[in-house]
Design an enzyme around this catalytic site. Structure first.
Site, PDB file in Angstrom:
ATOM      1  N   SER A  54       0.792  -1.238   0.000  1.00 31.90           N
ATOM      2  CA  SER A  54       0.000   0.000   0.000  1.00 31.90           C
ATOM      3  C   SER A  54       0.821   1.284   0.000  1.00 31.90           C
ATOM      4  O   SER A  54       0.243   2.375  -0.075  1.00 31.90           O
ATOM      5  CB  SER A  54      -0.961   0.007   1.194  1.00 31.90           C
ATOM      6  OG  SER A  54      -2.036  -0.861   0.939  1.00 31.90           O
ATOM      7  N   LYS A  57       0.051   3.769  -2.703  1.00 31.05           N
ATOM      8  CA  LYS A  57      -0.980   4.807  -2.627  1.00 31.05           C
ATOM      9  C   LYS A  57      -0.391   6.212  -2.506  1.00 31.05           C
ATOM     10  O   LYS A  57      -1.089   7.199  -2.747  1.00 31.05           O
ATOM     11  CB  LYS A  57      -1.926   4.512  -1.453  1.00 31.05           C
ATOM     12  CG  LYS A  57      -2.802   3.280  -1.725  1.00 31.05           C
ATOM     13  CD  LYS A  57      -3.514   2.781  -0.487  1.00 31.05           C
ATOM     14  CE  LYS A  57      -4.389   1.574  -0.836  1.00 31.05           C
ATOM     15  NZ  LYS A  57      -4.488   0.607   0.247  1.00 31.05           N
ATOM     16  N   SER A 115      -5.964   3.104   4.769  1.00 31.74           N
ATOM     17  CA  SER A 115      -5.436   2.424   3.574  1.00 31.74           C
ATOM     18  C   SER A 115      -6.558   1.845   2.721  1.00 31.74           C
ATOM     19  O   SER A 115      -6.473   0.712   2.236  1.00 31.74           O
ATOM     20  CB  SER A 115      -4.442   1.326   3.966  1.00 31.74           C
ATOM     21  OG  SER A 115      -3.541   1.059   2.918  1.00 31.74           O
TER      22      SER A 115
END
Length: 281
Positions: A54, A57, A115
């Site tokens: 993640s 991102k 997230s």
């Protein structure tokens, strides 16, 4: 001059850089830079390509915030395709509800704090070009790769908007730190990633206001020794990752650790690197 005299004058207050012991970290890859100058302070397999989970991102946010004439209050309607994606992938989510209208600003918080892959997909769909969700999200991923090239991220490739790899989603500790340094120049980005908790009020299909359950930041290091962010990542193969930034007494450090074996080891590694960075600067 006696040692006592030297101490009295304060001449020994600055510790020479070479006297600071280089830390050992358990993560397979790590990188640390002086946030102000960009100078390298620490490397461990810093240019080896690894899964980013993640931490991907960060780039999703960077691309969104780089759009011309961006209005953070623009409302985005959550599509059923987003919900279907989350279910099919078993992905982390901000628990966005199909049909709700959510602002771009709220989606950034929903993506960077809990997230939320649903928030990431909604942003990719909004800011990608095409006639279908699939086409728009693919176009957005193309923008992520274009941005990576422009930032000199030579060992990076994205195939997803959220880090759930489709076989070709990778970066390096050095590249992710370059990205972090660029992203942190945005006051909006900086405000989002340092926030510990955020409560969004969305608009339902009927026009009512829905108060979402608070989104909690997955980064437990926030506030420790000046830590300002940036993004955690974890996955079965990626293990535990963290891209971080910290500022204390005017000294800035930024870095990344990839493939830590546990959350505890990831935290210990980053604490070592931040402390080491301050001592080096």
């Amino acid at each position: 001059m006696t040692t006592g005299a030297v101490l009295a004058t304060g001449a020994l207050t600055a510790v020479p850089a070479q006297a600071v012991t280089t830390p050992t970290i358990t993560a397979k890859g790590g990188y640390l830079m002086n946030g102000a100058t960009g100078a390298t302070l620490f490397t461990k397999s810093a240019d080896t390509k690894r899964l980013t989970a993640s931490t991907t991102k960060i780039m999703t946010a960077k691309v969104v915030l780089s759009q011309s004439n961006l209005n953070l209050d623009t409302k985005v309607t959550i599509r059923k395709e987003v919900s279907d994606y989350i279910v099919s992938k078993g992905a982390s989510s901000a628990r966005l509800i199909v049909g709700d209208k959510v602002t771009v600003r709220q989606l950034l918080y929903g993506m960077m704090l809990p997230s939320g892959c649903d928030a990431a997909m909604s942003l990719a769909d909004k800011f990608g070009t095409g006639t279908t969700v699939k086409a728009r999200t693919a176009n957005f991923i193309g923008k992520m790769n274009t941005m990576a090239k422009s930032l000199g991220m030579t060992n990076t490739h994205f195939d997803s908007f959220d880090g759930i790899s489709n076989g070709s989603n990778y970066s390096t500790p050095r590249d992710l730190t370059k990205l972090a340094r660029s992203a942190m120049k945005s006051t909006t980005f900086k405000s989002v990633v340092k926030t510990k908790s955020y409560t969004a009020k969305t608009i339902t299909k009927t026009g009512a206001t829905r108060t979402m359950a608070a989104w909690k930041n997955t980064n437990a290091l926030l506030g420790w020794n000046g830590t300002l962010g940036i993004k955690t990542g974890s996955g079965t193969e990626a293990k535990y990752c963290l891209v971080f930034a910290a500022t204390l007494n005017g000294e800035q450090v930024m870095g990344a650790v990839l493939t830590s074996s546990s959350e505890a080891n990831r935290t210990a590694d980053v604490k070592k690197l931040i402390s080491y960075g301050y001592a080096r600067i």
